[in-house]
Design a protein around this motif. Structure first.
Motif, short mmCIF file in Angstrom:
data_model
loop_
_atom_site.label_atom_id
_atom_site.label_comp_id
_atom_site.label_asym_id
_atom_site.label_seq_id
_atom_site.Cartn_x
_atom_site.Cartn_y
_atom_site.Cartn_z
N PRO A 99 -22.90 -10.37 30.76
CA PRO A 99 -21.92 -9.64 31.58
C PRO A 99 -20.70 -10.49 31.91
O PRO A 99 -20.77 -11.71 31.97
CB PRO A 99 -22.71 -9.31 32.87
N HIS A 100 -19.60 -9.82 32.12
CA HIS A 100 -18.36 -10.42 32.65
C HIS A 100 -17.85 -11.59 31.83
O HIS A 100 -17.61 -12.69 32.35
CB HIS A 100 -18.53 -10.78 34.12
N LEU A 101 -17.72 -11.33 30.53
CA LEU A 101 -17.05 -12.26 29.62
C LEU A 101 -15.89 -11.52 28.97
O LEU A 101 -16.02 -10.35 28.59
CB LEU A 101 -18.00 -12.75 28.53
N TYR A 102 -14.77 -12.18 28.80
CA TYR A 102 -13.65 -11.62 28.04
C TYR A 102 -13.82 -11.86 26.55
O TYR A 102 -13.32 -11.09 25.73
CB TYR A 102 -12.32 -12.24 28.49
N ASP A 103 -14.52 -12.93 26.20
CA ASP A 103 -14.69 -13.31 24.80
C ASP A 103 -16.14 -13.77 24.61
O ASP A 103 -16.56 -14.77 25.20
CB ASP A 103 -13.72 -14.44 24.44
N TYR A 104 -16.90 -13.02 23.81
CA TYR A 104 -18.32 -13.31 23.65
C TYR A 104 -18.59 -14.43 22.66
O TYR A 104 -19.71 -14.91 22.55
CB TYR A 104 -19.06 -12.04 23.22
N GLU A 105 -17.58 -14.84 21.91
CA GLU A 105 -17.76 -15.96 20.98
C GLU A 105 -17.35 -17.28 21.62
O GLU A 105 -17.98 -18.31 21.38
CB GLU A 105 -16.94 -15.72 19.71
N ARG A 106 -16.31 -17.25 22.42
CA ARG A 106 -15.81 -18.47 23.04
C ARG A 106 -16.24 -18.61 24.49
O ARG A 106 -15.92 -19.60 25.14
CB ARG A 106 -14.28 -18.53 22.93
N TYR A 107 -16.91 -17.62 25.03
CA TYR A 107 -17.38 -17.66 26.42
C TYR A 107 -16.22 -17.86 27.39
O TYR A 107 -16.24 -18.73 28.26
CB TYR A 107 -18.43 -18.76 26.62
N ARG A 108 -15.18 -17.02 27.22
CA ARG A 108 -14.07 -17.02 28.18
C ARG A 108 -14.48 -16.15 29.35
O ARG A 108 -14.78 -14.97 29.20
CB ARG A 108 -12.79 -16.51 27.52
#
Length: 211
Positions: A99-108
């Motif tokens: 939850p609450h990630l802008y970017d699921y690859e970079r973990y922003r």
């Protein structure tokens, strides 16, 4: 009215805000950090912007693992926060999206809802962002254990988002108007590049130490 949009004065304010961030880390006992600065032309106007970044460790509780955080500050934009290590996906038990990630690859990290004006250009970055990051990490660890996100927040497309997010009011924008914008380098593009470089360097150092 954002910092960095008024020439030399904006540049000085941007540098000052980043220095305040480093001072905040020192006061919080976070002294072992890496930092850097680059200049890039960003946005439709190709304005030359200062990009500052700082990389440091955070531990949300005394029983928690240590997370390496990358915080990128670009004058005129709200900061971008990433988890460099560990890999958050490897901590999960299944394929449920974090939850609450802008970017699921970079973990922003999604730390605040931009359309509620929770982030202020006039407050110290450290006083705002470091506690937000700690809270996010705390609720992330709780989510890993319980499967329930208890940190609150606004999800994309929910009632609050549809009411406050300007993009839903612009859905009828013609394709011709979109073409006028053209392609340009965004602040997120540059922040992501810094993340990629820092992660690559960390992995290289890890391999070297393990050899």
């Amino acid at each position: 009215m954002g910092v960095g949009k008024f020439g030399h004065k904006g540049t000085l304010l941007a540098k000052q805000r980043f220095i305040f961030l480093l001072n905040y880390l020192d006061r919080a006992g976070i002294k072992d950090y890496n930092k850097g600065e680059v200049q890039k032309k960003i946005g439709i106007t190709r304005k030359l912007s200062i990009i500052n970044w700082v990389e440091f460790d955070l531990q949300p509780t005394s029983l928690s693992r240590v997370y390496k955080i990358l915080l990128v500050y670009i004058e005129g934009y709200s900061p971008y926060a990433y988890v460099l290590t560990p890999s958050l996906n490897k901590l999960k038990k299944d394929n449920t999206p974090i939850p609450h990630l802008y970017d699921y690859e970079r973990y922003r990290l999604c730390l605040h809802y931009p359309h509620l004006n929770e982030y202020s250009q006039y407050e110290e970055i450290g006083q705002q962002y470091v506690p937000w990051i700690i809270h996010w990490l705390y609720y992330f660890e709780e989510w890993l254990y319980t499967g329930e996100w208890k940190g609150g927040g606004v999800e994309p497309g929910d009632e609050i988002d549809r009411e406050l997010n300007p993009k839903y009011k612009k859905e009828n924008t013609s394709s011709s108007k979109k073409k006028e914008i053209g392609t340009f380098v965004t602040a997120i593009d540059e922040a992501d590049k810094i993340y990629d470089r820092r992660l690559k360097k960390l992995l290289k150092e890890f391999v070297h130490e393990a050899a």
